[in-house]
Design an enzyme around this catalytic site. Sequence first.
Site, PDB file in Angstrom:
ATOM      1  N   LYS A  98       0.848  -1.234  -0.009  1.00 51.38           N
ATOM      2  CA  LYS A  98      -0.074   0.027   0.023  1.00 51.38           C
ATOM      3  C   LYS A  98       0.869   1.370  -0.090  1.00 51.38           C
ATOM      4  CE  LYS A  98      -3.661  -2.112   2.897  1.00 51.38           C
ATOM      5  NZ  LYS A  98      -4.639  -2.643   1.880  1.00 51.38           N
ATOM      6  N   GLU A 141      -2.724   6.864   8.021  1.00 54.38           N
ATOM      7  CA  GLU A 141      -3.730   7.709   6.969  1.00 54.38           C
ATOM      8  C   GLU A 141      -4.660   8.491   7.925  1.00 54.38           C
ATOM      9  OE1 GLU A 141      -5.814   5.211   4.716  1.00 54.38           O
ATOM     10  OE2 GLU A 141      -4.099   4.727   3.275  1.00 54.38           O
ATOM     11  N   HIS A 189     -14.531  -4.057   7.990  1.00 50.78           N
ATOM     12  CA  HIS A 189     -13.960  -3.352   6.583  1.00 50.78           C
ATOM     13  C   HIS A 189     -13.949  -4.577   5.383  1.00 50.78           C
ATOM     14  CE1 HIS A 189     -12.499  -0.326   9.272  1.00 50.78           C
ATOM     15  NE2 HIS A 189     -11.830  -1.126  10.059  1.00 50.78           N
ATOM     16  N   ARG A 229      -6.593  -7.846  -9.854  1.00 45.77           N
ATOM     17  CA  ARG A 229      -7.239  -9.302 -10.143  1.00 45.77           C
ATOM     18  C   ARG A 229      -8.488  -8.857 -10.325  1.00 45.77           C
ATOM     19  NH1 ARG A 229     -10.235  -9.264  -5.524  1.00 45.77           N
ATOM     20  NH2 ARG A 229      -9.219  -8.711  -3.398  1.00 45.77           N
TER      21      ARG A 229
HETATM   22  P1  ADP Z   1      -7.504  -4.220   2.972  1.00 48.36           P
HETATM   23  O1  ADP Z   1      -6.716  -4.275   1.927  1.00 48.36           O
HETATM   24  O2  ADP Z   1      -7.416  -4.522   4.245  1.00 48.36           O
HETATM   25  O3  ADP Z   1      -9.138  -4.419   2.427  1.00 48.36           O
HETATM   26  P2  ADP Z   1      -8.321  -1.233   2.299  1.00 48.36           P
HETATM   27  O4  ADP Z   1      -7.131  -0.185   2.464  1.00 48.36           O
HETATM   28  O5  ADP Z   1      -8.841  -1.754   1.075  1.00 48.36           O
HETATM   29  O6  ADP Z   1      -7.715  -2.532   3.432  1.00 48.36           O
HETATM   30  O7  ADP Z   1      -9.530  -0.623   3.097  1.00 48.36           O
HETATM   31  C1  ADP Z   1     -10.697  -1.552   3.493  1.00 48.36           C
HETATM   32  C2  ADP Z   1     -11.716  -0.887   4.142  1.00 48.36           C
HETATM   33  O8  ADP Z   1     -11.227  -0.089   5.193  1.00 48.36           O
HETATM   34  C3  ADP Z   1     -12.257   0.369   3.234  1.00 48.36           C
HETATM   35  O9  ADP Z   1     -13.023   0.019   2.259  1.00 48.36           O
HETATM   36  C4  ADP Z   1     -12.911   1.233   4.234  1.00 48.36           C
HETATM   37  O10 ADP Z   1     -14.016   0.839   4.867  1.00 48.36           O
HETATM   38  C5  ADP Z   1     -11.664   1.506   5.454  1.00 48.36           C
HETATM   39  N1  ADP Z   1     -10.639   2.177   5.388  1.00 48.36           N
HETATM   40  C6  ADP Z   1      -9.554   2.183   4.728  1.00 48.36           C
HETATM   41  N2  ADP Z   1      -8.836   3.143   4.720  1.00 48.36           N
HETATM   42  C7  ADP Z   1      -9.610   4.074   5.491  1.00 48.36           C
HETATM   43  C8  ADP Z   1      -9.540   5.557   6.077  1.00 48.36           C
HETATM   44  N3  ADP Z   1      -8.317   6.115   5.692  1.00 48.36           N
HETATM   45  N4  ADP Z   1     -10.424   6.098   6.655  1.00 48.36           N
HETATM   46  C9  ADP Z   1     -11.281   5.506   6.986  1.00 48.36           C
HETATM   47  N5  ADP Z   1     -11.775   4.181   6.443  1.00 48.36           N
HETATM   48  C10 ADP Z   1     -10.776   3.623   5.845  1.00 48.36           C
END
Ligand code: ADP
Length: 668
Positions: free
Chosen positions: A116, A200, A235, A292
């Site tokens: 990431k 973040e 999440h 993917r």
């Molecule tokens: P993973 O790879 O573990 O799925 P992601 O970065 O894709 O993690 O994030 C998954 C979910 O987590 C997002 O869809 C959102 O709901 C929450 N999320 C991620 N980053 C943030 C953020 N900066 N603020 C609020 N929610 C977040």
Amino acid sequence: MLESLLIANRGEIACRIARTSRRLGIRTIAVYSQADREALHLASADQAVCIGPAPARESYLNGAAIIRAARAIGAAAIHPGYGFLSENADFAEACLAAGLVFVGPPPAAIRAMGSKSASKDIMRQAGVPLVPGYHGDDRSMAVWAEAADAIGYPVLVKASAGGGGRGMRIVDRPEALGRAVEGARREAMAAFADDSLLLEKYLPRPRHVEAQVFADSHGNVVHLFERDCSIQRRHQKIVEEAPAPGLAPRTRQALVEAGVAAARAIGYVGAGTVEFLVDPAGAFYFIEMNTRLQVEHPVTEFITGRDLVEWQLRVASGERLPVDQAGLTQTGHAIEVRLCAEDPARKFLPQTGVLRHLRYPEASTHVRVDSGVRQGDAIGMHYDPMFAKLIVWDHDRPAALRRLRRALADTQIAGVVTNLGILQAIAGHPAFAAGDVHTHFIEQHTTDLIPTASPAPDRVLALATLYLLAGRSAAARVQAAASPDPYSPWHDVGGWRVNDRGRDPIHLLDGARRVDVGVAYEAPGYRLTLPEGDVVASAEIDRNGDLVADLDGVRLTAAIVSDGAELVLMVDGASHRLTVHDPMAAAAGPEVDSGALTAPMPGKIVKVLVKAGDEVKRGAPLIVLEAMKMEHTINAPADGRVRLVAFAVGDVVEEGVELVAFGDGEAA
Ligand code: ADP
């Protein structure tokens, strides 16, 4: 086009990939672990190869075993599906080294997006907006504290290699930062063998909107519009739709264009998803790219009329994208829900069990069911709890939502605790209908979505009672058929009777509540005395094994599954669990043990315990029939000899047919 394809996955996605491959005339090879010997995905392919024991690490995550299998069987290509090895650059590389086509992007593109932190640097350079944050290499707490102050609390600590929401921590004040970072590092190390983190800004109420992108190896890149995947638990997504409701056209356009820019920036090839968070003001920020096919790709297929797996296979065999951007249009609205074996009332804890009853809505131009299981399959603890997806489409969102409610109401599952109820509650919630979605939707509406157990309504108690009475009269019919005078009025259980059986009350337990249902014969059925008053009721079992009841002139159909003293009743899209309280009543229920030689109801032969010529004692079990999701044993009516067994295991029989010929006479 490819000649043959090994599908390195299981469940619904393996079945789905096999479907398209077969349509294209590609020979498909499934792989399976020892736990999946009977799994549906094996049946969906032309051939199947076992790749190891049940634990994923030793089978579906065992890249070496999968490549060995592909080579041994002469597969030309490997499709990794999603999860497992789909975003593993080493695996993609090993496939190429073994002379196999990897249906996915080049290893370098997977690698670029695998972290990431690193992916954010690439995205920044490509001009894609990022969530304010820190993703440098410095590990000193002073630097992190300073970065967090600069971003402003609350902040989110995330595992760089993360996925599936693991390793994430929300920190709302400076004092809590140190512990959160330490904990997240430990968790990330355990889950991903990599403890790099990033920081973040934590967006309080974002939506998750993602762009579907596609690229070929000739430099063409397109987007297939966006999807909203804001409805999440832990999440992780459980409801997805396309297009994203209520998104301003300008935001929508900028977001999908940013997706295309991201794909171009890394020389992407194949299907990819660029994920963003969108704040209430409409600003959007890149969070990650999935290199993917996504679980939620069917909503895009519905609105575009394109088969994304076909595109993947064409691109993997070197073809150009079949259309350019101008050639892509979207029509109507699609929504997907994920059916998972998990308990929403217990923090969505995964569940295991056997799917004793499983009925999906009928597939049509509006409804698609992607399932990896069938009735009778076990859901084990080794793999993801998601076992199927329902996807609906219609001309606009309100119409699609109506389809979804209907499809969910037509879905019946017993034997395993699932999220069906909460999906129904979401589909029926006014905030969802209004398109007021965000990633905390489930938390915000918990009280509406996870209802506490409420008493079973009278009509459900009536259905349970009728079911038990139906069983009682089936037992009586069986006795009648076995007796020398099957037409004797003494066998008419519902009418005038020797022991007043027609008026025995039925005792049910509804949670802790005990309900005694009064039963009196009243042609053509019964008068039932229920907590809220009397109803005149009658019922019969239809060809599907459902109970079709008439309650004061209202017709209801229920699927009923019994498991010992437990009854699961599925009616009107809701599921109720009751316990038959009285052991006497339970004994008089549909568990038929008396000696009849004919099928008491339509069913399937599941066991044959004797053969022609066998001498048996009175009461010995001869044959077992499964009907109404229950087993009915046909026993010997007297000491004697079996003359003929008319059916074999697996045969389906009509009500009333003779199953076993018994007694004197010539052996067949
Ligand atoms: P993973 O790879 O573990 O799925 P992601 O970065 O894709 O993690 O994030 C998954 C979910 O987590 C997002 O869809 C959102 O709901 C929450 N999320 C991620 N980053 C943030 C953020 N900066 N603020 C609020 N929610 C977040």
